[in-house]
Design a protein around this motif. Sequence first.
Motif, PDB file in Angstrom:
ATOM      1  N   GLN A  25       0.820  -1.211   0.000  1.00 38.14           N
ATOM      2  CA  GLN A  25       0.000   0.000   0.000  1.00 38.14           C
ATOM      3  C   GLN A  25       0.853   1.259   0.000  1.00 38.14           C
ATOM      4  OE1 GLN A  25      -2.883  -0.014   3.140  1.00 38.14           O
ATOM      5  NE2 GLN A  25      -4.120   1.605   2.221  1.00 38.14           N
ATOM      6  N   SER A  26       2.081   1.144   0.460  1.00 42.26           N
ATOM      7  CA  SER A  26       3.032   2.254   0.423  1.00 42.26           C
ATOM      8  C   SER A  26       4.425   1.664   0.575  1.00 42.26           C
ATOM      9  CB  SER A  26       2.760   3.260   1.545  1.00 42.26           C
ATOM     10  OG  SER A  26       3.107   2.701   2.805  1.00 42.26           O
ATOM     11  N   SER A  27       5.429   2.442   0.203  1.00 44.50           N
ATOM     12  CA  SER A  27       6.800   1.948   0.337  1.00 44.50           C
ATOM     13  C   SER A  27       7.161   1.716   1.800  1.00 44.50           C
ATOM     14  CB  SER A  27       7.781   2.933  -0.315  1.00 44.50           C
ATOM     15  OG  SER A  27       7.649   4.232   0.235  1.00 44.50           O
ATOM     16  N   ASP A  28       6.681   2.591   2.700  1.00 42.79           N
ATOM     17  CA  ASP A  28       6.984   2.415   4.121  1.00 42.79           C
ATOM     18  C   ASP A  28       6.390   1.115   4.661  1.00 42.79           C
ATOM     19  OD1 ASP A  28       8.535   4.687   4.548  1.00 42.79           O
ATOM     20  OD2 ASP A  28       6.778   5.957   4.878  1.00 42.79           O
ATOM     21  N   ARG A  29       5.173   0.806   4.243  1.00 40.10           N
ATOM     22  CA  ARG A  29       4.543  -0.430   4.702  1.00 40.10           C
ATOM     23  C   ARG A  29       5.268  -1.651   4.140  1.00 40.10           C
ATOM     24  NH1 ARG A  29      -0.391  -0.191   7.174  1.00 40.10           N
ATOM     25  NH2 ARG A  29      -0.900  -2.293   6.408  1.00 40.10           N
ATOM     26  N   LYS A  63      10.995   4.047  -2.267  1.00 41.84           N
ATOM     27  CA  LYS A  63      11.106   5.175  -1.326  1.00 41.84           C
ATOM     28  C   LYS A  63      12.250   6.114  -1.692  1.00 41.84           C
ATOM     29  CE  LYS A  63      11.424   6.171   3.645  1.00 41.84           C
ATOM     30  NZ  LYS A  63      10.139   6.887   3.708  1.00 41.84           N
ATOM     31  N   LEU A 107      -0.180   5.570  -4.509  1.00 45.91           N
ATOM     32  CA  LEU A 107       0.307   4.708  -3.434  1.00 45.91           C
ATOM     33  C   LEU A 107       1.695   5.114  -2.968  1.00 45.91           C
ATOM     34  CD1 LEU A 107      -0.771   1.127  -4.646  1.00 45.91           C
ATOM     35  CD2 LEU A 107      -1.869   2.529  -2.889  1.00 45.91           C
ATOM     36  N   HIS A 108       2.568   5.436  -3.913  1.00 43.26           N
ATOM     37  CA  HIS A 108       3.976   5.624  -3.569  1.00 43.26           C
ATOM     38  C   HIS A 108       4.446   7.077  -3.651  1.00 43.26           C
ATOM     39  CE1 HIS A 108       4.453   1.336  -3.210  1.00 43.26           C
ATOM     40  NE2 HIS A 108       3.902   1.170  -4.379  1.00 43.26           N
ATOM     41  N   GLN A 109       3.511   7.998  -3.964  1.00 42.18           N
ATOM     42  CA  GLN A 109       3.844   9.423  -3.995  1.00 42.18           C
ATOM     43  C   GLN A 109       5.114   9.648  -4.821  1.00 42.18           C
ATOM     44  OE1 GLN A 109       1.693  11.908  -2.415  1.00 42.18           O
ATOM     45  NE2 GLN A 109       0.511  10.027  -2.681  1.00 42.18           N
TER      46      GLN A 109
END
Length: 472
Positions: free
Chosen positions: A153-157, A217, A241-243
């Motif tokens: 859902q995101s690079s951090d996740r 990221k 999702l990844h901005q």
Amino acid sequence: MTSTQSSDECKQLHVAVFPWLAFGHILPFLELSKFIAQKGHKVSFLSTTRNIQRLPSRLPPHINLVKLTLPHVQELPENAESTMDVRTIDVHYLKRAFDGLQPEVTRFLEEESPDWIIYDFAPYWLPSVAAGLGISAAFFSILTAWLIASLGQSSDRMINGLDIRKTIEDFLTPRKWIPFPSKVCYRKHEADWLMTNFSVKASDEVSDTYRLGMVLKGSDCMFIRHCYEFEPQWLSLLEKLHQLPVVPLGLMPPETPAIVGDNTWVTIKKWLDGQEKGQAVYVALGSEFMVTNTQLVELALGLELSGLPFFWALRKPTAGSTNQDSIELPVGFLERTRDRGVVWTSWVPQIQILSHESVCGFLTHCGWSLIVEGLMSGHPLTMLPISGEQALNSRVLEDKQVGIVIPRNEEDGFFTKESVAASLRSVRVNGERKIYKANAVELRQKFGDTKLQKKYIDDFIDYLEKKRRVMA
């Protein structure tokens, strides 16, 4: 924009590219390098010595091949430098060796100071190196947009392991963050394969999800082999999702090379010319993902049972590969099908075969490159996905009704000769399911539009020229 900036942006760029150690990745990176070099920019293509020795000898003059020394890892076979040299379950050892390239790659960047470094999913350590040196950094994804969107859902996740699927059931439905109707998920036997082959093997090893999360990221942008004319919603979703700016490169369809005096093509063309128009099936399952011998037998018997003429490009494992499971066709198969089939075990001019008027369909494992080549020729697909991404590709294409997936047992993935034969007959031009051919021909207008695809590459080069970091 000042006149100084304008002058800087027009100068020759130096772009370094660094693919993962698989020829399904290396060759698209090489094609990307050719596009850049053809615009007059310098390209440094980084890979290991043996992989570079396997590349075509004739390349544009602006491409410089940079040989890297792959560190020794005890568990790898001698001279193993790509995924074709190792078993699937041992690829994680190759990734360990790949990570050992960090000092040599860093030294190259420090000494050469390229304007851009374009890399694959694997070097999770590289974006921070590039940032520290003031080098523009981009992730080039040969993976499909729906696969990347499904991974996190995101690079951090992704980095923190929050979106990792831990059970078989987690794979069987589309991810909850996909905001539009989608059939992009796995079947049970596919999920079993993924859990078996791509789980992290040791606590000190790095997962693919972590690698990709770190790459996403730390990158300035993502380049991807995709276009807005086909499934555009996935590109918008990736950006959200990844901005991250997502720059499609188009589908990068291969050019049809002129073949003069090539005995291989002369022989193949003679056979194709002897077939009725729109009757023959071309069969190719790629050069790295091998079916088991049991599956190979069923596939062969299915081709025989279908009654259709066929040309089968059956690639053997490379010399020195540990994927040396014997390729044993059914007893008597070659003799029984001699009058209507060919099994070819070396390189073939694939674009020319798919473009021949006798070919009516394409049986493929659904690798993205093969899909592009099949649909740019307007052929309906008979799909036999073998690995994870190929399964998701088949879901998208099945939903588009450009072909049919060969039915398999949900538990173990087994398919029968009867299911192969029935599927092949279903996508014939004059078969009962003409919708597949009609939809494939419609997609040919997008996949085979060379002017449209060239525009994507021109826009990509323009992006490189304008968005690189200008050091003070």
